[in-house]
Design a protein around this motif. Structure first.
Motif, PDB file in Angstrom:
ATOM      1  N   LYS A   9       0.886  -1.234   0.096  1.00  0.00           N
ATOM      2  CA  LYS A   9      -0.038   0.158   0.127  1.00  0.00           C
ATOM      3  C   LYS A   9       0.888   1.222  -0.111  1.00  0.00           C
ATOM      4  O   LYS A   9       1.940   1.237  -0.018  1.00  0.00           O
ATOM      5  N   TYR A  31     -12.306  -2.621  -4.048  1.00  0.00           N
ATOM      6  CA  TYR A  31     -12.989  -2.910  -2.549  1.00  0.00           C
ATOM      7  C   TYR A  31     -14.419  -2.612  -2.425  1.00  0.00           C
ATOM      8  O   TYR A  31     -15.033  -2.426  -1.541  1.00  0.00           O
ATOM      9  N   PHE A  42     -15.943   2.937   6.573  1.00  0.00           N
ATOM     10  CA  PHE A  42     -14.423   3.410   6.201  1.00  0.00           C
ATOM     11  C   PHE A  42     -14.080   3.423   4.851  1.00  0.00           C
ATOM     12  O   PHE A  42     -13.050   3.825   4.529  1.00  0.00           O
ATOM     13  N   LEU A  63     -10.653   4.577   2.954  1.00  0.00           N
ATOM     14  CA  LEU A  63      -9.949   3.515   2.511  1.00  0.00           C
ATOM     15  C   LEU A  63      -9.584   3.845   0.937  1.00  0.00           C
ATOM     16  O   LEU A  63      -8.323   3.678   0.535  1.00  0.00           O
ATOM     17  N   ILE A  81      -5.057   1.371  11.103  1.00  0.00           N
ATOM     18  CA  ILE A  81      -6.076   0.118  10.457  1.00  0.00           C
ATOM     19  C   ILE A  81      -6.062   0.600   8.878  1.00  0.00           C
ATOM     20  O   ILE A  81      -6.199  -0.065   7.941  1.00  0.00           O
ATOM     21  N   ASP A  82      -5.929   1.860   8.601  1.00  0.00           N
ATOM     22  CA  ASP A  82      -6.055   2.372   7.001  1.00  0.00           C
ATOM     23  C   ASP A  82      -4.852   2.172   6.409  1.00  0.00           C
ATOM     24  O   ASP A  82      -4.533   1.648   5.471  1.00  0.00           O
ATOM     25  N   ASN A 142      -2.235   0.353   6.384  1.00  0.00           N
ATOM     26  CA  ASN A 142      -1.857  -0.900   7.172  1.00  0.00           C
ATOM     27  C   ASN A 142      -0.729  -1.822   6.325  1.00  0.00           C
ATOM     28  O   ASN A 142      -0.827  -3.093   6.411  1.00  0.00           O
ATOM     29  N   HIS A 180      -2.172  -5.621   1.542  1.00  0.00           N
ATOM     30  CA  HIS A 180      -3.384  -6.212   1.237  1.00  0.00           C
ATOM     31  C   HIS A 180      -3.012  -7.601   1.070  1.00  0.00           C
ATOM     32  O   HIS A 180      -2.006  -7.796   0.186  1.00  0.00           O
TER      33      HIS A 180
END
Ligand code: CMP
Length: 140
Positions: free
Chosen positions: A10, A50, A58, A62, A110-111, A113, A116
């Motif tokens: 990310k 997503y 969120f 995101l 948490i965003d 992170n 993925h």
């Protein structure tokens, strides 16, 4: 069984110059990179990826985060690749991620992170074909 899974490094981890460190963890765990590219996702591409989270509170943050800078998208192949990648990543929330996992070592929130990874064979199939054509995957 030999599986394939989709991994995304990310924008936060790319910005930290951690691409190599993260891919090195995959390789050391026996996973092979069979496809890879760097892309700066559009809102449409990130939102479609997503789509299952569209109604979640969120979702907007995101998509905003995932379009904030380039990402590195890869297909990883190996024995039990889906679960193996999830073990290497650690829990979605870095604050809950086990020591030594990618999220514990590279992520803050948490965003943001760091990575993925596909969560099932069905999502792996969908996610891989969302980013790569068959001619972009190199069996090895
Ligand atoms: P990822 O595995 O990429 O899948 C969806 C992402 O949404 C997740 O990682 C997190 O970065 C982000 N996210 C933000 N808030 C939450 C939440 N409450 N639960 C799950 N995922 C979240």
């Amino acid at each position: 069984a030999i599986e394939r899974t989709l991994s995304i490094i990310k924008p936060d981890a790319v910005a930290k110059n951690a691409i190599g460190d993260i891919i090195s963890r995959f390789e050391k765990a026996g996973l092979k990179v069979v496809a890879a590219k760097m892309v700066h996702l559009s809102e449409e591409k990130a939102g479609g990826f997503y789509a299952e989270h569209k109604e979640r509170p969120f979702f907007k943050d995101l998509v905003g985060f995932m379009t904030s800078g380039p990402v590195v998208v890869q297909v990883l192949e190996g024995e039990g690749a889906i679960a193996k990648n999830r073990d290497l990543m650690g829990a979605t929330n870095p604050k809950e991620a086990a020591p030594g996992t990618i999220r514990a070592d590279f992520a803050e929130t948490i965003d943001a992170n760091a990575v993925h990874g596909s969560d099932s064979p069905e999502s792996a199939e969908r996610e891989i074909s969302y980013f790569f054509g068959n001619d972009e995957i190199c069996p090895r």
